[in-house]
Design an enzyme around this catalytic site. Sequence first.
Site, PDB file in Angstrom:
ATOM      1  N   ARG A 183       0.823  -1.219   0.000  1.00  0.00           N
ATOM      2  CA  ARG A 183       0.000   0.000   0.000  1.00  0.00           C
ATOM      3  C   ARG A 183       0.857   1.268   0.000  1.00  0.00           C
ATOM      4  O   ARG A 183       0.528   2.262   0.663  1.00  0.00           O
ATOM      5  CB  ARG A 183      -0.977   0.000   1.188  1.00  0.00           C
ATOM      6  CG  ARG A 183      -1.931  -1.172   1.190  1.00  0.00           C
ATOM      7  CD  ARG A 183      -2.848  -1.170  -0.023  1.00  0.00           C
ATOM      8  NE  ARG A 183      -3.710  -2.342  -0.029  1.00  0.00           N
ATOM      9  CZ  ARG A 183      -3.445  -3.471  -0.690  1.00  0.00           C
ATOM     10  NH1 ARG A 183      -2.312  -3.584  -1.403  1.00  0.00           N
ATOM     11  NH2 ARG A 183      -4.273  -4.489  -0.653  1.00  0.00           N
ATOM     12  N   SER A 233     -11.073  -0.534   3.137  1.00  0.00           N
ATOM     13  CA  SER A 233     -10.404  -1.096   4.315  1.00  0.00           C
ATOM     14  C   SER A 233      -9.771   0.022   5.132  1.00  0.00           C
ATOM     15  O   SER A 233      -8.989   0.811   4.604  1.00  0.00           O
ATOM     16  CB  SER A 233      -9.331  -2.097   3.889  1.00  0.00           C
ATOM     17  OG  SER A 233      -9.911  -3.200   3.234  1.00  0.00           O
ATOM     18  N   GLU A 303      -4.933   2.441   6.714  1.00  0.00           N
ATOM     19  CA  GLU A 303      -4.771   2.340   5.261  1.00  0.00           C
ATOM     20  C   GLU A 303      -5.414   3.538   4.593  1.00  0.00           C
ATOM     21  O   GLU A 303      -4.972   3.993   3.548  1.00  0.00           O
ATOM     22  CB  GLU A 303      -5.402   1.048   4.727  1.00  0.00           C
ATOM     23  CG  GLU A 303      -5.239   0.858   3.234  1.00  0.00           C
ATOM     24  CD  GLU A 303      -5.642  -0.511   2.768  1.00  0.00           C
ATOM     25  OE1 GLU A 303      -6.322  -0.606   1.728  1.00  0.00           O
ATOM     26  OE2 GLU A 303      -5.259  -1.498   3.421  1.00  0.00           O
TER      27      GLU A 303
END
Length: 310
Positions: A183, A233, A303
Amino acid sequence: MDDLKYQELDRLAIELDCEVHRDEPLSKHTSFKIGGPVRRLITIYNYEPLSGILRELSRLELPYFVLGKGSNLLAGDGGYPGVALVLEGVFNSAAAISIENEGMTIRSGAGVSLAATCVFARDEGLTGLEFAWQIPGSVGGAVYMNAGAYGGEMKDVVKRVWYMDAEGRLLDCTGEELGFGYRKSAFMDGGKIITSAEFKLAHGDKDEIKARMDELKARRLEKQPYDMPSAGSTFKRPKTGYAAALIEQCGLKGRRVGGAQVSEKHTGFIVNAGGATCKDVLELMEIVRETVLKKTGTQLEPEVRIIGEN
């Protein structure tokens, strides 16, 4: 002083045929439906105006960020004290997606939705992007954060990326040069705006590609709270285990702060259950992090991208 800077920016933006919105609520542009006003939201339709705007922002020393589909963004209740840039026109039109290198790669504009790019690949009989089907957001945003799901990530398929630096110069780099990690990418260091990306794919059977995409869509719809506003998420996958499993294990399913709620359907999501503020979400995120750390020893990391003021 800042007002004078924004007046100068407004004049240039209008000269360059950009669209300017003052004090635009970010809640209208994020999937979370949360966020106060941004001082300026400027929609840019071509490369030359983007270059000019970036040079002016650098000269005026005004903060800015690129606003894609707003699907991984939590904006502060106090808004963002700077400029949001929206890439439209040549960056997200149908012509912004093309087949190159004898039909083995797709080049897609940064403003094009990831979903549209997946459909284009499917229709051309190209395989490799199925994992990205139904990941919300734009191509630029997906590359920026190395989006992924079901065992695939952007780093697996990105061959080359074109971007503009803070001085408005159009440059490019290979996927290997982007420092992709879980990420993250080199673009998170700031100062560079993705304009397009090239994906290296392979020839495949259209029916098989469609079947895989349909399968993944069904899995997402079954497990994830698509019927409620969220930013996807909320936490990154920890080194061991899964964030959702740890959160549920700690008895946090359905936990609320104001209008923010740990999803009853998928505990990896914090959703806007109605009237949630950024403050609500941040407080709930902190409760989740502290509880999971205390009960399991695992430190969860956000995230979702958090910007602006509260």
